[in-house]
Design an enzyme around this catalytic site. Structure first.
Site, PDB file in Angstrom:
ATOM      1  N   GLU A 111      44.759  40.644  42.310  1.00  0.00           N
ATOM      2  CA  GLU A 111      45.862  39.774  42.774  1.00  0.00           C
ATOM      3  C   GLU A 111      46.046  38.880  41.478  1.00  0.00           C
ATOM      4  O   GLU A 111      45.079  38.774  40.574  1.00  0.00           O
ATOM      5  CB  GLU A 111      45.349  38.908  43.722  1.00  0.00           C
ATOM      6  CG  GLU A 111      45.452  39.402  45.226  1.00  0.00           C
ATOM      7  CD  GLU A 111      44.208  40.001  45.536  1.00  0.00           C
ATOM      8  OE1 GLU A 111      42.988  39.771  44.793  1.00  0.00           O
ATOM      9  OE2 GLU A 111      44.098  40.667  46.601  1.00  0.00           O
ATOM     10  N   TYR A 123      48.704  44.242  32.714  1.00  0.00           N
ATOM     11  CA  TYR A 123      48.370  44.835  33.974  1.00  0.00           C
ATOM     12  C   TYR A 123      49.369  46.237  33.864  1.00  0.00           C
ATOM     13  O   TYR A 123      48.943  47.322  34.081  1.00  0.00           O
ATOM     14  CB  TYR A 123      48.108  44.500  35.330  1.00  0.00           C
ATOM     15  CG  TYR A 123      47.066  43.258  35.482  1.00  0.00           C
ATOM     16  CD1 TYR A 123      45.942  43.454  34.696  1.00  0.00           C
ATOM     17  CD2 TYR A 123      47.217  42.211  35.748  1.00  0.00           C
ATOM     18  CE1 TYR A 123      44.827  42.320  34.789  1.00  0.00           C
ATOM     19  CE2 TYR A 123      46.468  40.989  35.820  1.00  0.00           C
ATOM     20  CZ  TYR A 123      45.279  41.103  35.270  1.00  0.00           C
ATOM     21  OH  TYR A 123      44.257  40.326  35.267  1.00  0.00           O
TER      22      TYR A 123
END
Length: 156
Positions: A111, A123
Site C-alpha cells: 500500500e 514501484y
C-alpha cells in the site's frame, strides 16, 4: 558522486541496526514503528528486514531499510524508508531490487499513500501495478492508499 551501497538482511542479533531503523522510521513515517515492533518483525521466520549502508561510512549508520513478510507464494512489502541525506541516490531502488530477487517467485503487494508520487513512480519502475484503492487507509493525515501488486499475473 554515487555512493557504494551494501544491502544486508538483518537478524535479531543486529540490535543496533534495529534501533537505527526505528530512529529512521521516526524521521520518515508519520506513524512510525517502535524498536519493539522491528524486533518482533525480525524474529518472524517469514520476514525480511533489509538495511542499506553507505560503504564510505560506518556500517552501523543505516541509509535506508525495507521490511516485508511472506507466506506461501504471496508477500507484503510493509515499509521502506531512506534517510533524508541519502535520498535521490538509488537506495530505495537497490533495496527493492534486492527484495524482488530474493522473492522472485512471489506475488508482492503493498500500500502507498495516494499522494506519494515518488514512491508510486518507484514501484511502477519495478512493474508494480495498481490493483485497488483502500479508502482512508492511512491516518495522520487521513488518506487513501493505492494497493499495488508485483507478479506475472493479477491475483485480484
Amino acid at each position: 558522486m554515487t555512493q557504494k551501497i551494501r544491502i544486508k538482511k538483518i537478524s535479531e542479533s543486529d540490535i543496533d541496526l534495529l534501533k537505527s531503523c526505528a530512529e529512521l522510521e521516526k524521521i520518515c513515517i508519520p506513524e512510525p514503528w517502535s524498536y519493539e515492533s522491528f524486533l518482533s518483525e525480525v524474529k518472524k521466520k517469514n520476514a525480511y528486514i533489509l538495511v542499506a549502508f553507505d560503504n564510505f561510512n560506518n556500517f552501523n549508520q543505516v541509509a535506508g531499510f525495507l521490511t516485508a513478510s511472506y507466506v506461501l507464494d504471496t508477500a507484503d512489502l510493509t515499509n521502506i524508508a531512506v534517510a533524508p541525506e541519502f535520498r535521490n541516490q538509488g537506495i530505495a531502488s537497490k533495496l527493492l531490487k534486492f527484495l524482488l530477487q530474493e522473492l522472485k517467485n512471489y506475488h508482492i503487494f503493498l500500500e502507498v499513500r495516494i499522494s506519494n508520487i515518488p514512491a508510486i513512480n518507484l514501484y511502477q519502475k519495478f512493474h508494480f501495478k495498481q490493483v485497488g484503492i483502500r479508502k482512508r487507509f492511512y491516518q495522520n493525515p487521513i488518506e487513501d492508499a493505492i494497493l499495488m501488486q508485483y507478479g506475472e499475473e493479477n491475483l485480484c
